[in-house]
Enzyme design. Structure first.
Site, mmCIF file in Angstrom:
data_model
loop_
_atom_site.group_PDB
_atom_site.id
_atom_site.type_symbol
_atom_site.label_atom_id
_atom_site.label_comp_id
_atom_site.label_asym_id
_atom_site.label_seq_id
_atom_site.Cartn_x
_atom_site.Cartn_y
_atom_site.Cartn_z
ATOM 1 N N HIS A 190 0.920 -1.089 0.084
ATOM 2 C CA HIS A 190 0.060 -0.058 0.012
ATOM 3 C C HIS A 190 0.824 1.278 0.213
ATOM 4 O O HIS A 190 1.446 1.372 0.937
ATOM 5 C CB HIS A 190 -0.911 -0.031 1.283
ATOM 6 N N HIS A 251 -6.029 -0.677 -6.973
ATOM 7 C CA HIS A 251 -6.734 -0.082 -5.848
ATOM 8 C C HIS A 251 -6.506 1.129 -6.076
ATOM 9 O O HIS A 251 -5.532 1.962 -6.218
ATOM 10 C CB HIS A 251 -5.848 -0.673 -4.529
ATOM 11 N N GLU A 303 -11.542 -2.630 -4.478
ATOM 12 C CA GLU A 303 -11.860 -1.158 -4.361
ATOM 13 C C GLU A 303 -10.839 -0.490 -5.482
ATOM 14 O O GLU A 303 -10.218 0.294 -5.180
ATOM 15 C CB GLU A 303 -11.170 -0.889 -2.914
ATOM 16 N N GLU A 319 -14.706 5.331 -2.924
ATOM 17 C CA GLU A 319 -14.052 5.335 -1.595
ATOM 18 C C GLU A 319 -13.908 6.645 -1.102
ATOM 19 O O GLU A 319 -13.013 7.354 -2.119
ATOM 20 C CB GLU A 319 -13.136 4.581 -1.223
ATOM 21 N N CYS A 397 -10.409 3.644 7.840
ATOM 22 C CA CYS A 397 -9.359 4.542 7.110
ATOM 23 C C CYS A 397 -9.994 6.103 6.592
ATOM 24 O O CYS A 397 -9.324 6.936 6.727
ATOM 25 C CB CYS A 397 -8.848 4.127 5.766
#
Length: 653
Positions: A190, A251, A303, A319, A397
């Site tokens: 990430h 993502h 996502e 998101e 998050c």
């Protein structure tokens, strides 16, 4: 805390290759964004402390601080530390804005917990420390460096906004450890640490931090990250090198954080080839992978981004964190290039993709921001908008991410260069850029009238640049009652002379006025804010034959709460006669709804329950008249869950 304290989310070094630099100080003082910041300060940030504490994240830090080794229970997600860091960053920016003893105590106590949990060699990741897992042994999913990046950003915020060095010392020790001991070619699954390292370099001047960030950006795209589950390397942005990529993939949040960090590297190294690649990727994202709201990510699975124009409204993921990442990236691209298109997307995204992520009351949240919720939609998943807003999430998050962005929003208002000051986002407040002090008066986005008053100015000519949004089809600019320019055209921005009168039409971009200013000079910008219909390009088949309503920078939607006698899925717009409506019960009084003529389908006989039928010509179904009420998309679901749509069919009379 002094109201004149300087702070800046992004602060390029003096030799950075950037076109624009953040102003010395910007302050929102009331209005649309001032109200959101007040709720963020009084409700959302205190709630965030309670929820983060209840998740066990503080307990993890306490246990690590007592020297607990492997074999201990770690509460929450592997990235729970990052929730603490984002919340701390919000506290820091908020303290820099307006002080507050309660905020200071919370910040100091949490910072001390973080400092105590750090290992002697600088390493810090409570999940790894408490469980005994080998460091950096599972970077594909451990989020060790992701958490480190958020720690670094929180640390820089603490130093810049409050002068507190507690977290900065922790972050610098961790960065020193990474420079010395991180395995070669190590990449976190990430991205985020690239952002943190670049800004830590800017704050400390330690070049090795930037070099490590640049190495990570250069290493991406070589399929070095261990594959997990069904995801391929593109999910973690490891399929194509950054400087060779032509689009964003995988993502969506990870893609935005990587792009923002890569832009920092491009500016600071400097690397024009890398910046050019990022410009290509940004433009492709806007043209093919961005929702009308500015939202990003069309696939629930992963996502992730979908393919080109794969932008279905009801299955949109969008998101909240991805929208925040988009703002971070666009801001850096704006600084690097000075191009207005980046500020245009920031404005769209802030109003319509970030703000929906938190309720008007500040205590409930959306993780997913679909553009349509059908009647009878399945609310099984806790993230589903069909369930309405939630008070928190197991993967939390998004809420603290919203907190830190709203607390630092003042920073994004304006920039400066050697020629003058540029205004990008409009809110009532003040802009300090060296010896220039501007005051902005406006009721934007409800009204398009923006007054910019010069309060302090040097005795020399400089240029004031005001952004004309891409959505504005009319705009007028005047100075002290004398018209400078009006209309929107292709001739370019005006350059007012000493008399203050320009001779060119206003166009989208930046309207520039260069003169020797005097205290009290007042520039009035009038943008034609009125409701308008928007259509998608024909290739976006999921919106073909449909329209959306916009007003100024705001995207609107039809919500079930305003149409109790009809099914949202049966409503269609029957003409372009849009008009402003009166305040709506249950929404703030300043919210301007949009009214329209519409139709509601009354279905004829079906074909035995099967939802398909012959395409042969048939008698048209009856469509009865209906009065439609559109509300700003960011304000939906504040009166309870229900059906909603941004796109509605256009009924041909």
């Amino acid at each position: 805390m002094s109201d004149e304290r300087y702070f800046s989310v992004v602060e390029p070094r003096p030799d950075a290759a950037v076109a624009l630099r953040p102003v010395t100080q910007g302050r929102v003082r009331g209005g649309f964004w001032g109200a959101r910041q007040r709720v963020n300060r009084e409700v959302t940030i205190p709630l965030g402390g309670e929820r983060v504490g209840g998740s066990g994240a503080f307990d993890n830090l306490r246990l690590a601080g007592r020297g607990a080794g492997g074999g201990h229970e770690h509460r929450g997600k592997v990235f729970a530390d990052s929730d603490v860091y984002k919340w701390l960053e919000a506290l820091a920016w908020e303290r820099g804005r307006a002080g507050g003893d309660d905020l200071a105590r919370s910040y100091e106590e949490a910072s001390e917990l973080v400092a105590a949990a750090q290992c002697d060699d600088g390493y810090l990741h409570t999940h790894t420390q408490l469980t005994g897992r080998a460091r950096y042994s599972d970077l594909a999913s451990s989020h060790e460096l992701y958490c480190a990046g958020h720690l670094m950003q929180a640390a820089v915020a603490g130093r810049r906004a409050t002068g507190d060095d507690t977290l900065l010392r922790v972050a610098a020790r961790f960065a020193d450890h990474l420079v010395k001991d991180l395995p070669p070619d190590a990449l976190d699954g990430h991205p985020e640490v690239e952002l943190g390292l670049a800004e830590l370099y800017r704050e400390t001047g330690v070049r090795s931090y930037l070099d490590l960030a640049a190495r990570m950006v250069a290493t991406r795209g070589r399929s070095l990250i261990q594959l997990k589950g069904h995801h391929g390397p593109g999910y973690r942005q490891d399929a194509v090198p950054v400087r060779e990529a032509t689009t964003v993939e995988g993502h969506a949040v990870r893609a935005m954080y990587l792009a923002a960090g890569a832009t920092d590297v491009a500016a600071e190294t400097p690397d024009p080839e890398l910046l050019a690649a990022l410009e290509r990727q940004w433009r492709d994202m806007v043209a093919t992978k961005t929702y009308l709201t500015g939202g990003l990510g069309s696939n629930w699975y992963g996502e992730a981004f979908g393919g080109h124009l794969e932008l279905a409204p009801d299955t949109a993921y969008c998101e909240t964190c991805a929208a925040i990442g988009s703002v971070q990236w666009s801001w850096r691209m704006l600084l690097a290039t000075g191009a207005a298109e980046y500020a245009d997307l920031m404005e769209r995204t802030l109003h319509n993709a970030v703000l929906p992520g938190v309720s008007l009351g500040g205590d409930r949240f959306f993780y997913v921001n679909a553009l349509r919720v059908r009647a009878g939609a399945d609310p099984d998943d806790l993230r589903s908008p069909a369930r309405g807003r939630q008070d928190w999430y197991g993967t939390a998050c998004c809420p603290p991410n919203v907190m830190r962005l709203l607390s630092s929003l003042d920073h994004y208002l304006a920039t400066q260069d050697t020629d003058g000051v540029q205004l990008h986002l409009y809110a009532p407040g003040t802009i300090r850029a060296g010896s220039v002090l501007l005051e902005v008066e406006t009721d934007y986005p409800w009204s398009g009238r923006i007054e910019i008053v010069v309060r302090e100015t040097p005795d020399r000519a400089w240029t004031l640049s005001a952004r004309i949004p891409a959505w504005a089809d009319t705009a007028e600019v005047s100075l002290a009652g004398a018209a400078l320019s009006s209309g929107v055209g292709a001739a370019g921005s005006s350059g007012a002379g000493a008399a203050g009168v320009g001779d060119r039409p206003v166009e989208p971009g930046y309207h520039r006025i260069r003169r020797t200013w005097r205290p009290g000079d007042r520039v009035v910008l009038d943008l034609g804010i009125r409701p308008r219909l928007t259509a998608a390009v024909p290739r976006l088949d999921v919106a073909r034959g449909q329209v959306a309503v916009e007003r100024g920078p705001l995207v609107y939607c039809l919500e079930q709460a305003d149409h109790p006698g009809a099914v949202i899925d049966d409503l269609c717009v029957a003409g372009a006669d849009l008009r402003d409506g009166a305040p709506i019960t249950g929404l703030p009084a300043e919210v301007v709804p949009v009214l329209a003529r519409g139709r509601v389908h009354v279905h004829g006989e079906d074909d035995g329950g099967f939802p398909y039928r012959s395409a042969a010509p048939r008698e048209p179904e009856h469509a009865g008249p209906a009065d439609l009420t559109f509300v700003p998309y960011y304000a939906w679901a504040n009166r309870g869950p229900g059906a909603m749509t941004v796109w509605a069919p256009m009924h041909e009379e």
